[in-house]
Design an enzyme around this catalytic site. Sequence first.
Site, PDB file in Angstrom:
ATOM      1  N   CYS A  88       0.819  -1.219   0.000  1.00  0.00           N
ATOM      2  CA  CYS A  88       0.000   0.000   0.000  1.00  0.00           C
ATOM      3  C   CYS A  88       0.848   1.262   0.000  1.00  0.00           C
ATOM      4  O   CYS A  88       0.327   2.365  -0.164  1.00  0.00           O
ATOM      5  CB  CYS A  88      -0.946   0.002   1.191  1.00  0.00           C
ATOM      6  SG  CYS A  88      -2.129  -1.360   1.103  1.00  0.00           S
ATOM      7  N   HIS A 346      -9.731   3.323  -1.789  1.00  0.00           N
ATOM      8  CA  HIS A 346      -8.369   2.809  -1.695  1.00  0.00           C
ATOM      9  C   HIS A 346      -7.954   2.012  -2.930  1.00  0.00           C
ATOM     10  O   HIS A 346      -7.846   0.796  -2.886  1.00  0.00           O
ATOM     11  CB  HIS A 346      -8.256   1.961  -0.427  1.00  0.00           C
ATOM     12  CG  HIS A 346      -6.861   1.482  -0.132  1.00  0.00           C
ATOM     13  ND1 HIS A 346      -5.725   2.131  -0.593  1.00  0.00           N
ATOM     14  CD2 HIS A 346      -6.417   0.421   0.589  1.00  0.00           C
ATOM     15  CE1 HIS A 346      -4.656   1.468  -0.178  1.00  0.00           C
ATOM     16  NE2 HIS A 346      -5.046   0.435   0.528  1.00  0.00           N
TER      17      HIS A 346
END
Lengths: 402, 480
Positions: A88, A346
């Site tokens: 991430c 996201h």
Amino acid sequence: MATGIKDKVAIIGMGCTKFGERWDADANALMVEAFNEAIADAGIDPKEIQAAWLATCFDEVNVGKSALSAAIALRLPNIAVTRVENFCASGTEAFRAAVYAVASGAYDIVLALGCEKLKDIGYGGLPEFSQAIGILNSLWFPNITAPGCFAMLAGGYCAKYGLKMEDVKRAMAHISVKSHANGALNPKAHLQRPVTEEQVLQSPMIAYPLGLFDCCGVSDGAACAIVCSVDVAKALKKKDFVTVKALQISVSNGEEMAFSNWDGAHVVNTEKAAMRAYQEAGIKNPREELSLLEVHDCFSITELVTMEDLHVSERGKAVNDVMDGFFDSNGKIPCQIDGGLKCFGHPIGASGLRMVYEIYLQLHGRADKRQLKDPRLGLTHNLGGFPMMNVVSVAIVGRYKQ
Amino acid sequence: MIGIVSYGGYIPLRRLSRMQVVQQMAWYNPLLYMLMAGDRSVANWDEDSVTMAVAASFDALHLVDTKSIDAVYAASTTFPFDDRQNAAIIAEALSLQDGVRTVDVSGSLKAGVTAIVAGLDAIESDSARKVLVASGERRYTRAASTLELLYGDGAAALVLGREHVIAEFLGSCAYHEDFIDHYRGAEKRFDYPWEERFIRDEGFGRIIPKAIKAYCEKYHTDISEFATVIYPCPFAREHATIAKKIKSAGVHTNLHEGVGDTGTAHPLVMLAHALDSAKPGDKIMVVGFGQGCEVVAFQVTDAIENIKRPKGITVSMARKKDIPYAKYLKFRDLIDADISIRAEAMPNTSLSALWRHRKMIHGFTGYLCKACGTPQFPPYPVCVNPACNRSGQMENYSFADKPGTVLMYTGDMLAASVDPPAIYGLVEFDGGGRTLLDFTDCELDNLKVGSRVAMSFRIRREDTTRGFTGYFWKAVPLME
């Protein structure tokens, strides 16, 4: 002697797509959407970009390996284009590569682009990744998912500080309610509907103790930044520009998961990356000096614990700060003013750059309904992987010569 | 003196109440009414004949130095592999020495007793000091069949040897006859049984007494000499009738009430159950049945009073939890239940990587750093202790036998699982070291930070496309 990155590199243009379930758009279209906004913002010709970095994480299954997808989508003129991936933190890694490239003097103007097209797999949540954990791990690793691993952090946190799960759950719910309220003011957010604390607490269980509303959106999207050295920015007649104050990555070495010294109540690398970033940026007291935070709220518990690892809240006291509204839009340090991962969404490779994008807008006074009063310094934070094994990035950006 | 040195048993946690099956399926097969008493044992979805044999072997090896085991005889008709030796998997899970002889014995339900006799032969001929005989069975049965209610899942293990014998070998006797009460053709999933009357009258009821008589004649002994006589026969009335025919007052329960018939393992399961309460001097006869009989007999020695008894069958029978019929059907893949797209991904298993790391994966072997004394898993060359970080100082260290404490855990509804929620967590081992593990035989509500767990060898992943069963270790909460 290393001098750090502070005030060496300017951000002169940024772009970000609408995040969400973009059934209408493939990765190429998302990259172009973000890129066109950034080019217009920077006021340059695309041919002036001399190198580019593309961040995608799961998009090996979507755009394929290498940076060819970005080079082709943007028709970049045979320049150096490189794909980076670090869970991430991928988006911030692309940003870091671009920033270091212009700081070194190797290039004048470069592009950092993050893109993820997640919603073509046919099921909810992140793509199944048991095939992407390495051949040895694939022989023994437990049947984990991201929500499951972060759910464990909640139990570890309660055990460490002797807190009741119901009290921590209420603070987690407050975090989600706050982010939904912020996301409702952001036309580019994936989720734009406010929710109540009761709705959050009563949502279906995903991984004990995390319910559906403790989890961020899984989205498609792209974001990008065009950066150059401060001298080049001045030569381009840019005024009041935004510069990078700190850029740090911290990566687990296996200690948390295999050595008996981690308490299971915080994320080691967040603290390490943040401390290095504060030193690089010359920040002595983050609670007083930071104007806003964009942290990796993949799950509500992550945001809660992150406040302590960033040394904004005291150990064991983040619940109090959250319940006092310290991180609300009208609080001392607004956190996730754009909705965060929770509501902006996201798309993994894009998330780090999306965070920088929001702080960039805020610093330029261009954040519309969610504009904060006179922000000076913003922090972004990405946490890739799991609480017990992860990659953390922390970036700090602010006005030049603040 | 040669004979049994140690023994162990394992009955899986789950019990299927036969009444439950009757209530749901007797409309379809009224014969089920005849079998509505008691429970049968059911292997968890991550257990098979190999994992249960490993569990029973661990139980049996609690008194024995594993380095002294020279051979493993594994017996089952439901081995997960036709070609890849199952006894070799068992030997690696138990971290036995490299020089161990591994043998699969299969093809008939009497194979368990045959394996005992073969093991005793090896010791008698001095080709082995100690032999582990391990037998597990997990048979598939069609839904609503009588076999579904007659069969159970379980395992037992014996260690045979010359020293510290708790039950001395008295003799053995074989009888062969190609009697087919049932068969399972190659690549077939289910048994094909013949008419029950034929099986009872011409099979169990005739062949078992005949074999016992042959043993008694061979050794000039009388059945009345035997305190315990063990033979399988899942039909309660026929089991009792045989007792009358052979004129024995010591016929051991067939465990139909709480377990069911565990196939190849069953004579060993009953023997382990008998040994749980056997007294010095007791003579025990064990009969295996299938295409004839295999008979073996022992006499319990005074040494049995001096050993710490294993958990055995008695303890694992007492440890039980009901399983709903629908869940049982899913565990055995008897219903075609929906799976999420998430669960579709099924890459193959790298056999070269598995071979290289076999001690780690099958034996749950990590490292102990000789420089700083830190136990660690997974085993990597550089020490995980930040105050050490030396490389090349590692020796093997087993986590398989280490209990641990739960540091953090969750129940995950998103992870694809046969038995959601998938429960996993971080476990701190007694003596040091920690790792992230799947949990099994576990209820989320009974778990807390600080719960105590033990390690269990389980199926990690079944690759049905390529027929490969992958194993690793999981944490099982200890019963308080």
